[in-house]
Structures are given as structure tokens and as C-alpha cells.
Design an enzyme around this catalytic site. Sequence first.
Site, PDB file in Angstrom:
ATOM      1  N   GLY A 110     -14.997   6.565   5.326  1.00 53.15           N
ATOM      2  CA  GLY A 110     -13.603   6.969   5.506  1.00 53.15           C
ATOM      3  C   GLY A 110     -13.273   8.105   4.550  1.00 53.15           C
ATOM      4  O   GLY A 110     -12.161   8.218   4.037  1.00 53.15           O
TER       5      GLY A 110
ATOM      6  N   ARG B 297     -14.754  11.877  11.687  1.00 52.27           N
ATOM      7  CA  ARG B 297     -14.332  13.271  11.877  1.00 52.27           C
ATOM      8  C   ARG B 297     -15.290  14.272  11.253  1.00 52.27           C
ATOM      9  O   ARG B 297     -15.006  15.475  11.234  1.00 52.27           O
ATOM     10  CB  ARG B 297     -12.928  13.464  11.297  1.00 52.27           C
ATOM     11  CG  ARG B 297     -11.855  12.720  12.076  1.00 52.27           C
ATOM     12  CD  ARG B 297     -10.562  12.591  11.295  1.00 52.27           C
ATOM     13  NE  ARG B 297     -10.682  11.580  10.243  1.00 52.27           N
ATOM     14  CZ  ARG B 297      -9.644  11.070   9.591  1.00 52.27           C
ATOM     15  NH1 ARG B 297      -8.429  11.479   9.881  1.00 52.27           N
ATOM     16  NH2 ARG B 297      -9.818  10.155   8.653  1.00 52.27           N
TER      17      ARG B 297
ATOM     18  N   LYS C  34       0.990   3.607   8.333  1.00 48.55           N
ATOM     19  CA  LYS C  34       0.240   2.357   8.141  1.00 48.55           C
ATOM     20  C   LYS C  34       0.254   1.565   9.442  1.00 48.55           C
ATOM     21  O   LYS C  34       1.315   1.294  10.011  1.00 48.55           O
ATOM     22  CB  LYS C  34       0.838   1.536   7.000  1.00 48.55           C
ATOM     23  CG  LYS C  34       0.032   0.270   6.690  1.00 48.55           C
ATOM     24  CD  LYS C  34       0.514  -0.394   5.425  1.00 48.55           C
ATOM     25  CE  LYS C  34      -0.242  -1.692   5.136  1.00 48.55           C
ATOM     26  NZ  LYS C  34      -1.684  -1.488   4.942  1.00 48.55           N
TER      27      LYS C  34
ATOM     28  N   PHE D  55      -5.670  -2.716  -4.692  1.00 48.52           N
ATOM     29  CA  PHE D  55      -6.438  -2.392  -5.893  1.00 48.52           C
ATOM     30  C   PHE D  55      -5.550  -1.954  -7.058  1.00 48.52           C
ATOM     31  O   PHE D  55      -6.061  -1.642  -8.132  1.00 48.52           O
ATOM     32  CB  PHE D  55      -7.455  -1.291  -5.592  1.00 48.52           C
ATOM     33  CG  PHE D  55      -8.663  -1.780  -4.846  1.00 48.52           C
ATOM     34  CD1 PHE D  55      -9.766  -2.282  -5.520  1.00 48.52           C
ATOM     35  CD2 PHE D  55      -8.697  -1.753  -3.460  1.00 48.52           C
ATOM     36  CE1 PHE D  55     -10.880  -2.748  -4.834  1.00 48.52           C
ATOM     37  CE2 PHE D  55      -9.804  -2.213  -2.756  1.00 48.52           C
ATOM     38  CZ  PHE D  55     -10.900  -2.712  -3.443  1.00 48.52           C
TER      39      PHE D  55
ATOM     40  N   HIS E 144       6.128   0.376   3.516  1.00 50.12           N
ATOM     41  CA  HIS E 144       5.018   1.328   3.505  1.00 50.12           C
ATOM     42  C   HIS E 144       5.361   2.579   4.313  1.00 50.12           C
ATOM     43  O   HIS E 144       6.322   2.593   5.085  1.00 50.12           O
ATOM     44  CB  HIS E 144       3.746   0.689   4.086  1.00 50.12           C
ATOM     45  CG  HIS E 144       3.044  -0.227   3.133  1.00 50.12           C
ATOM     46  ND1 HIS E 144       3.444  -1.527   2.916  1.00 50.12           N
ATOM     47  CD2 HIS E 144       1.957  -0.033   2.329  1.00 50.12           C
ATOM     48  CE1 HIS E 144       2.642  -2.099   2.034  1.00 50.12           C
ATOM     49  NE2 HIS E 144       1.732  -1.213   1.659  1.00 50.12           N
ATOM     50  N   HIS E 145       4.519   3.590   4.160  1.00 48.83           N
ATOM     51  CA  HIS E 145       4.641   4.826   4.935  1.00 48.83           C
ATOM     52  C   HIS E 145       4.488   4.533   6.426  1.00 48.83           C
ATOM     53  O   HIS E 145       3.895   3.521   6.819  1.00 48.83           O
ATOM     54  CB  HIS E 145       3.582   5.839   4.482  1.00 48.83           C
ATOM     55  CG  HIS E 145       2.181   5.311   4.558  1.00 48.83           C
ATOM     56  ND1 HIS E 145       1.414   5.388   5.700  1.00 48.83           N
ATOM     57  CD2 HIS E 145       1.414   4.673   3.630  1.00 48.83           C
ATOM     58  CE1 HIS E 145       0.235   4.842   5.479  1.00 48.83           C
ATOM     59  NE2 HIS E 145       0.206   4.392   4.231  1.00 48.83           N
TER      60      HIS E 145
END
Length: 263
Positions: free
Chosen positions: A10, A38, A157, A126, A153-154
Site C-alpha cells: 500500500g 497502482r 475512510k 498505532f 474520520h475523513h
Amino acid sequence: MTPIKVVVHGASGKMGQEVLKTLCQENNLLPVGAVDIRAKSPALPLPDGSGSIPYSADLSSVLSQTKPDVMVDFTIAKASMPAIRIAAAHKVNLVIGTTGFSPEEISEIEQLAKTNDIGIIVAPNFALGAIIMVHLAQEASRFLASAEVIELHHDKKLDSPSGTALATAAAMLKTRGEAFNKPAKENMSDARGQEHDGIRVHSVRLPGLLAHQEVIFGAAGQSLTIRHDAFSRECYMPGVVLAIKEIVQTKGFVFGLDKLLKL
């Protein structure tokens, strides 16, 4: 001391980029490969300009080429599970920050750690402050019987409630040992979030936010709010570094960074 060799799965995502930047700053950690669906070139320049590392959408190829000690995964559950199986087959230890796994998938990950004699940590969060927030919520759960969780959250998400919110509710219930109190009457239950044995969990998704959570306890004449706010992804990196260093010395499955902090 020989540096711990790390592959990032990722790598073109925001968390993946932050992990690569952090690895370049750590003396005992060495980024050796990057994987992302990608990927369009065979090499990825490192953020500090020190060189480049193998880069591909083919995880197995990168693992065979680089022979890492650890793979760090920040993707989505749908992409993460196949990658976990491949890395485990290569006997690579795993630090997994992806959320949204089903209970069955968590069980499979635990079995992969045992079968392949490797260390795997799955951590919903984390950020050290978030881990302490959950710990404090657990302590409060021993004394206060009514609580709700609000996570914000943004808007990019994908999973809701967040993995941290679900882990918080589970930890609170485990500590309390019984269900939390429920309101005597609710006229609009569908407006009250997702219920977990009396704990209502609410999710907010808005642009401008990153990651925030509060646990609110209520009792006669008082309330207690425990809140954590993440303002940049940099806050997750000390926990990621700790997990990488610990997991190479660990066999088996670990769920949650709190186990490494011995809270």
C-alpha cells in the site's frame, strides 16, 4: 545491529508514504521494497532522496526479490487478506494497520501466524495516545455503567464504525464483564448508532477531519469524556516502528498495540 528489512504494502497510499518516510529516518530499519496496485514503474524513489527500491503490483515477486524481515500493510481488508496469505507463505513477519476485517478473517490471520511460525500483529490504531484512551476507557468501565462512543474520520475512510471504535467497545465490555445500561425508551433507534451490548457507537465522516474519537460516560449528576485527536499521520509512526521492532522477536498472533505496551 543488522537493520530490519521492510516491505511496504500500500506504498502509494497516504499511510504507506508516511511509513516509507519514517523508515528512511530510522537507523535500524531499512525499506527494501514497495507494493501497490497502482505501481507503474519498477522502482520507487525513496522520500529522503537516498535512492530507490523495487516497486510492483506483484507482491510475491517483490518478496522473492527483497527477502524482507517484515511487511507493513496499510490498505483495505479486501486487498490485505490475499497479501497476508502471500507474505505468510514467504515466512515474512507482518505489521497490519488495515481495518475492517471480519471475525473469520481475524481467525484466519491468527492461524496463518501459527502455521507459518511467524509473528503477526493486527492493530486497529498505532497512535500511542489512542491506545491510552482505550486503556482509560476500560478503567472507567469498571465504575460507570452508561457509555457511548463517537468516532469521527475523513470522508475517504471506507469502513464504519472504525476499527478503533469497535476495539474500544469490545475492551470496555471485557473489562466490565456485563452489558452497559440501555435507555429505558428510544423513539428513533435507527438514529442512535450501532449498539454493542448497551454501548452505542456513532460514526461521522466529513472532509477536513483525520481521525478522532471520544468515549462519553454518564452517571447521575456527572459525565466523563475521554477523547483522542489525530491531526497528522505522523502520530502513528512511533507505534508502527515499535511494532516492526517487536514483531521480529515474536512468534504467533498479536491483536492490538496495547499488548506490546503491556497496558
